[in-house]
Design a protein around this motif. Structure first.
Motif, PDB file in Angstrom:
ATOM      1  N   THR A  94      29.114  -4.529  -6.190  1.00 56.47           N
ATOM      2  CA  THR A  94      28.052  -4.329  -7.288  1.00 56.47           C
ATOM      3  C   THR A  94      28.901  -4.808  -8.767  1.00 56.47           C
ATOM      4  OG1 THR A  94      26.821  -2.679  -6.488  1.00 56.47           O
ATOM      5  CG2 THR A  94      26.560  -3.095  -8.924  1.00 56.47           C
ATOM      6  N   PRO A  95      28.693  -5.878  -9.353  1.00 49.45           N
ATOM      7  CA  PRO A  95      29.299  -6.349 -10.478  1.00 49.45           C
ATOM      8  C   PRO A  95      28.943  -5.392 -11.769  1.00 49.45           C
ATOM      9  CG  PRO A  95      27.376  -7.619 -10.260  1.00 49.45           C
ATOM     10  CD  PRO A  95      27.365  -6.804  -9.122  1.00 49.45           C
ATOM     11  N   ALA A  96      29.918  -5.304 -12.492  1.00 53.56           N
ATOM     12  CA  ALA A  96      30.059  -4.266 -13.496  1.00 53.56           C
ATOM     13  C   ALA A  96      28.937  -4.702 -14.885  1.00 53.56           C
ATOM     14  CB  ALA A  96      31.386  -4.095 -14.067  1.00 53.56           C
ATOM     15  N   GLN A  97      28.647  -6.046 -14.674  1.00 60.05           N
ATOM     16  CA  GLN A  97      28.055  -6.840 -15.758  1.00 60.05           C
ATOM     17  C   GLN A  97      26.677  -6.428 -15.913  1.00 60.05           C
ATOM     18  OE1 GLN A  97      27.859 -11.007 -15.116  1.00 60.05           O
ATOM     19  NE2 GLN A  97      27.056 -11.338 -17.060  1.00 60.05           N
ATOM     20  N   PHE A  98      26.170  -5.988 -17.067  1.00 60.37           N
ATOM     21  CA  PHE A  98      24.905  -5.439 -17.344  1.00 60.37           C
ATOM     22  C   PHE A  98      24.010  -6.343 -16.847  1.00 60.37           C
ATOM     23  CE2 PHE A  98      21.481  -4.611 -20.099  1.00 60.37           C
ATOM     24  CZ  PHE A  98      20.990  -3.285 -19.792  1.00 60.37           C
ATOM     25  N   ASP A  99      22.570  -5.733 -16.377  1.00 61.20           N
ATOM     26  CA  ASP A  99      21.414  -6.800 -15.883  1.00 61.20           C
ATOM     27  C   ASP A  99      20.638  -6.858 -17.150  1.00 61.20           C
ATOM     28  OD1 ASP A  99      19.351  -8.105 -14.867  1.00 61.20           O
ATOM     29  OD2 ASP A  99      19.014  -6.323 -13.511  1.00 61.20           O
ATOM     30  N   GLN A 106      17.186   2.792 -22.722  1.00 62.06           N
ATOM     31  CA  GLN A 106      18.622   2.941 -23.176  1.00 62.06           C
ATOM     32  C   GLN A 106      18.523   3.520 -24.567  1.00 62.06           C
ATOM     33  OE1 GLN A 106      21.582   1.665 -21.630  1.00 62.06           O
ATOM     34  NE2 GLN A 106      20.462   0.869 -19.739  1.00 62.06           N
ATOM     35  N   THR A 107      19.575   4.122 -25.125  1.00 64.02           N
ATOM     36  CA  THR A 107      19.904   4.739 -26.288  1.00 64.02           C
ATOM     37  C   THR A 107      19.767   3.672 -27.196  1.00 64.02           C
ATOM     38  OG1 THR A 107      22.174   4.960 -26.281  1.00 64.02           O
ATOM     39  CG2 THR A 107      21.066   6.735 -25.557  1.00 64.02           C
ATOM     40  N   MET A 108      19.621   4.072 -28.652  1.00 60.75           N
ATOM     41  CA  MET A 108      19.678   2.854 -29.598  1.00 60.75           C
ATOM     42  C   MET A 108      21.310   2.188 -29.731  1.00 60.75           C
ATOM     43  SD  MET A 108      18.448   1.466 -32.103  1.00 60.75           S
ATOM     44  CE  MET A 108      18.910   0.628 -33.817  1.00 60.75           C
ATOM     45  N   ALA A 109      22.360   3.377 -29.491  1.00 57.47           N
ATOM     46  CA  ALA A 109      23.544   2.863 -29.673  1.00 57.47           C
ATOM     47  C   ALA A 109      23.907   1.861 -28.506  1.00 57.47           C
ATOM     48  CB  ALA A 109      24.418   4.030 -29.826  1.00 57.47           C
ATOM     49  N   ARG A 110      23.418   2.161 -27.322  1.00 53.69           N
ATOM     50  CA  ARG A 110      23.851   1.420 -26.212  1.00 53.69           C
ATOM     51  C   ARG A 110      23.083  -0.056 -26.277  1.00 53.69           C
ATOM     52  NH1 ARG A 110      26.583   2.491 -21.570  1.00 53.69           N
ATOM     53  NH2 ARG A 110      26.593   4.669 -22.089  1.00 53.69           N
ATOM     54  N   GLU A 111      21.777   0.303 -26.598  1.00 50.40           N
ATOM     55  CA  GLU A 111      20.946  -1.146 -26.438  1.00 50.40           C
ATOM     56  C   GLU A 111      21.439  -1.986 -27.620  1.00 50.40           C
ATOM     57  OE1 GLU A 111      18.654  -4.088 -25.243  1.00 50.40           O
ATOM     58  OE2 GLU A 111      19.374  -2.118 -24.320  1.00 50.40           O
ATOM     59  N   SER A 154      14.654  -6.138 -23.544  1.00 49.37           N
ATOM     60  CA  SER A 154      15.558  -5.347 -24.687  1.00 49.37           C
ATOM     61  C   SER A 154      14.387  -4.571 -25.231  1.00 49.37           C
ATOM     62  CB  SER A 154      16.061  -6.285 -25.687  1.00 49.37           C
ATOM     63  OG  SER A 154      16.613  -5.413 -26.273  1.00 49.37           O
ATOM     64  N   VAL A 155      13.441  -4.902 -25.577  1.00 48.58           N
ATOM     65  CA  VAL A 155      12.203  -4.068 -26.362  1.00 48.58           C
ATOM     66  C   VAL A 155      11.760  -3.194 -25.427  1.00 48.58           C
ATOM     67  CG1 VAL A 155      10.050  -4.229 -27.204  1.00 48.58           C
ATOM     68  CG2 VAL A 155      11.502  -6.085 -27.723  1.00 48.58           C
ATOM     69  N   GLN A 156      11.820  -3.309 -24.036  1.00 45.77           N
ATOM     70  CA  GLN A 156      11.185  -2.346 -23.134  1.00 45.77           C
ATOM     71  C   GLN A 156      12.539  -1.190 -22.896  1.00 45.77           C
ATOM     72  OE1 GLN A 156       8.079  -2.389 -22.427  1.00 45.77           O
ATOM     73  NE2 GLN A 156       8.236  -2.588 -20.053  1.00 45.77           N
ATOM     74  N   ARG A 157      13.872  -1.454 -23.093  1.00 44.60           N
ATOM     75  CA  ARG A 157      14.764  -0.597 -22.933  1.00 44.60           C
ATOM     76  C   ARG A 157      14.794   0.061 -24.210  1.00 44.60           C
ATOM     77  NH1 ARG A 157      17.366  -5.433 -20.587  1.00 44.60           N
ATOM     78  NH2 ARG A 157      18.680  -5.697 -22.873  1.00 44.60           N
ATOM     79  N   ASN A 158      14.707  -0.253 -25.513  1.00 43.01           N
ATOM     80  CA  ASN A 158      14.641   0.323 -26.743  1.00 43.01           C
ATOM     81  C   ASN A 158      13.746  -0.399 -27.643  1.00 43.01           C
ATOM     82  OD1 ASN A 158      15.391   1.200 -29.378  1.00 43.01           O
ATOM     83  ND2 ASN A 158      16.651   2.708 -27.992  1.00 43.01           N
ATOM     84  N   PRO A 159      12.712   0.069 -28.235  1.00 40.47           N
ATOM     85  CA  PRO A 159      11.641  -0.605 -28.849  1.00 40.47           C
ATOM     86  C   PRO A 159      12.099  -0.817 -30.338  1.00 40.47           C
ATOM     87  CG  PRO A 159      11.042   1.612 -28.546  1.00 40.47           C
ATOM     88  CD  PRO A 159      12.189   1.498 -27.847  1.00 40.47           C
ATOM     89  N   HIS A 160      13.371  -0.625 -30.772  1.00 38.40           N
ATOM     90  CA  HIS A 160      13.862  -0.731 -31.945  1.00 38.40           C
ATOM     91  C   HIS A 160      15.192  -1.465 -32.301  1.00 38.40           C
ATOM     92  CE1 HIS A 160      10.682   1.921 -33.327  1.00 38.40           C
ATOM     93  NE2 HIS A 160      10.998   2.840 -32.497  1.00 38.40           N
ATOM     94  N   ALA A 161      15.909  -1.418 -31.206  1.00 40.48           N
ATOM     95  CA  ALA A 161      17.252  -2.039 -31.322  1.00 40.48           C
ATOM     96  C   ALA A 161      17.375  -3.466 -31.707  1.00 40.48           C
ATOM     97  CB  ALA A 161      18.092  -1.833 -29.807  1.00 40.48           C
ATOM     98  N   PHE A 162      16.677  -4.587 -30.799  1.00 45.35           N
ATOM     99  CA  PHE A 162      16.620  -5.753 -31.084  1.00 45.35           C
ATOM    100  C   PHE A 162      16.155  -6.198 -32.581  1.00 45.35           C
ATOM    101  CE2 PHE A 162      15.816 -10.240 -30.966  1.00 45.35           C
ATOM    102  CZ  PHE A 162      16.708 -10.759 -29.860  1.00 45.35           C
ATOM    103  N   ASN A 163      15.155  -5.388 -32.951  1.00 49.27           N
ATOM    104  CA  ASN A 163      14.726  -5.751 -34.412  1.00 49.27           C
ATOM    105  C   ASN A 163      15.593  -5.232 -35.441  1.00 49.27           C
ATOM    106  OD1 ASN A 163      12.160  -6.963 -33.666  1.00 49.27           O
ATOM    107  ND2 ASN A 163      11.339  -5.163 -33.080  1.00 49.27           N
ATOM    108  N   GLY A 164      16.266  -4.045 -35.022  1.00 44.18           N
ATOM    109  CA  GLY A 164      17.183  -3.688 -35.848  1.00 44.18           C
ATOM    110  C   GLY A 164      18.457  -4.353 -36.199  1.00 44.18           C
ATOM    111  N   LEU A 165      18.844  -5.024 -34.847  1.00 37.08           N
ATOM    112  CA  LEU A 165      20.082  -5.998 -34.984  1.00 37.08           C
ATOM    113  C   LEU A 165      19.607  -7.280 -35.740  1.00 37.08           C
ATOM    114  CD1 LEU A 165      22.424  -7.327 -33.552  1.00 37.08           C
ATOM    115  CD2 LEU A 165      21.053  -8.401 -31.874  1.00 37.08           C
TER     116      LEU A 165
END
Length: 424
Positions: A94-99, A106-111, A154-165
């Protein structure tokens, strides 16, 4: 081990690894999932797709019945290994690379870190597509499908991270960043409105494409700082029709070109090009009008004042007649009363930055204080979940940042949000 089978051979318990064919032709967002729902099975069998790739190491194998076509590209199945050994082998391979297509929460910090890499991947695709446009080439839907899938995940994992970025991006490629931001905003808004999977997909694609006509204007954007907001109004208005013609020639769904044509209409009928009003404006276009305005108003450009997402929402709310009130209310609900990246003042006489949202109470986000109004000094970072601090602190309003240098303030926000990805 992977097998390629026809949709008619799909059965319950199979692990779907990939669906072959354009996602415009099927209702599935996830590219990898276990078939454990009869309704999903029926939808998959009826979908207009070329083939289904299953992973028999994670789910059931195909059972050939009389008259079935054999599976294609299947490798011989070796004798099963003991369960513990299989797990060890799987872990080793299993590769360590994120899918980036995973939708696991995901938490805000991780996502935030994942979203940054997703945005960079998307920027490269969009940059190439826009360059091809300038050379007179059309856009095949397959060229941008991966971008929409990545942003949706990304939005599914955390609905605010991408827009915050997107609120802390400061580069000279405003149009590319604007396209990515609007795609994420459209997906978030479509989810808040509980649209169907296909409509959410179209919303994301529309957000990415509705301003493509700007690239076709007879002007060098470099002369305007690569910011189309600085173009003369009479020239900029041409981008709607130019975008429609281009998208139609590219063969994208009619709903997408419709958004390009009508995303500058207003609910009071004072928009362009057709001066439509109210429900006569297609829903996706009403959504796009809000997402387009929000990202433009919330995007900082050197030389301008401090740009604050919370202030932008207040400004838009005061523009009565411009936006559909029900759609705008849904937009505020999904963004939060104080969106990620908003500077606020706390009752403890501290200034703070909103760094995360509370899904159960949009008025009580998580904040990070950075300045004491009492002492006039910077503060050491500490995060406060206002929904769970038992009234020890609360937001009293948007922060007055007039005493601070705008560019330094924007750099501070960028550093604070970027530190989320590092857990700091």
């Amino acid at each position: 081990m992977l097998k390629r089978i026809s949709p008619s051979q799909v059965e319950m318990g199979m692990f779907v690894h990939k669906l072959e064919g354009s996602w415009f032709k099927h209702p599935f967002w996830k590219s990898k999932f276990i078939l454990d729902d009869p309704g999903t099975l029926d939808d998959l069998r009826d979908a207009d797709i070329d083939a289904v790739v299953i992973d028999i190491s994670k789910g059931c194998d195909v059972l050939l019945r009389r008259g079935d076509a054999p599976a294609v590209r299947s490798a011989p199945v070796s004798a099963p290994k003991p369960l513990l050994q299989r797990r060890r082998v799987a872990a080793a391979n299993t590769p360590a690379q994120f899918d980036y297509r995973s939708t696991a929460p995901q938490t805000m910090a991780r996502e935030f870190g994942h979203a940054a890499r997703t945005a960079d991947r998307g920027r490269k695709v969009v940059t190439k597509v826009f360059l091809q446009m300038r050379l007179g080439k059309t856009i095949p839907a397959q060229a941008v499908e991966p971008v929409i899938e990545d942003i949706f995940a990304s939005v599914q994992r955390n609905p605010h991270a991408f827009n915050g970025l997107m609120r802390c991006k400061q580069d000279n490629e405003f149009l590319y960043r604007h396209a990515l931001a609007c795609s994420a905003l459209m997906i978030s808004l479509a989810r808040a409105l509980k649209l169907s999977p296909n409509e959410i997909r179209e919303a994301g694609l529309a957000g990415l494409m509705f301003d493509v006509g700007v690239n076709l204007l007879p002007v060098d954007l470099a002369d305007f700082g690569n910011d189309h907001r600085r173009l003369p109004a009479e020239l900029l208005m041409q981008h709607a029709e130019l975008g429609v013609n281009f998208l139609e020639a590219s063969g994208l769904p009619a709903a997408i070109s419709m958004v390009a044509r009508h995303h500058h209409e207003r609910s009071d009928g004072q928009g362009y090009p057709a001066r439509l009003n109210g429900s006569d404006i297609p829903l996706l276009s009403r959504m796009a009008a809000i997402c387009d305005a929000y990202d433009e108003l919330a995007s900082f450009m050197p030389g301008s004042g401090v740009v604050d997402p919370g202030t932008v929402l207040q400004t838009m709310s005061a523009q009565r007649g411009r936006f559909d009130p029900e759609v705008f209310a849904a937009f505020v609900q999904c963004m939060g009363t104080f969106p990620i990246g908003t500077f606020v003042e706390l009752k403890s006489a501290r200034l703070a930055l909103v760094i995360d949202q509370n899904p159960t109470d949009i008025s009580k986000p998580t904040v990070r204080p950075f300045f004491s109004l009492t002492t006039g000094k910077s503060l050491r970072s500490e995060d406060i979940d206002l929904a769970n601090c038992f009234g020890a602190d609360e937001i009293v309003g948007l922060a007055d940042l007039s005493r601070f240098d705008p560019e330094e303030t924007m750099k501070l926000r960028t550093r604070m949000l970027a530190s989320l990805a590092k857990g700091g």
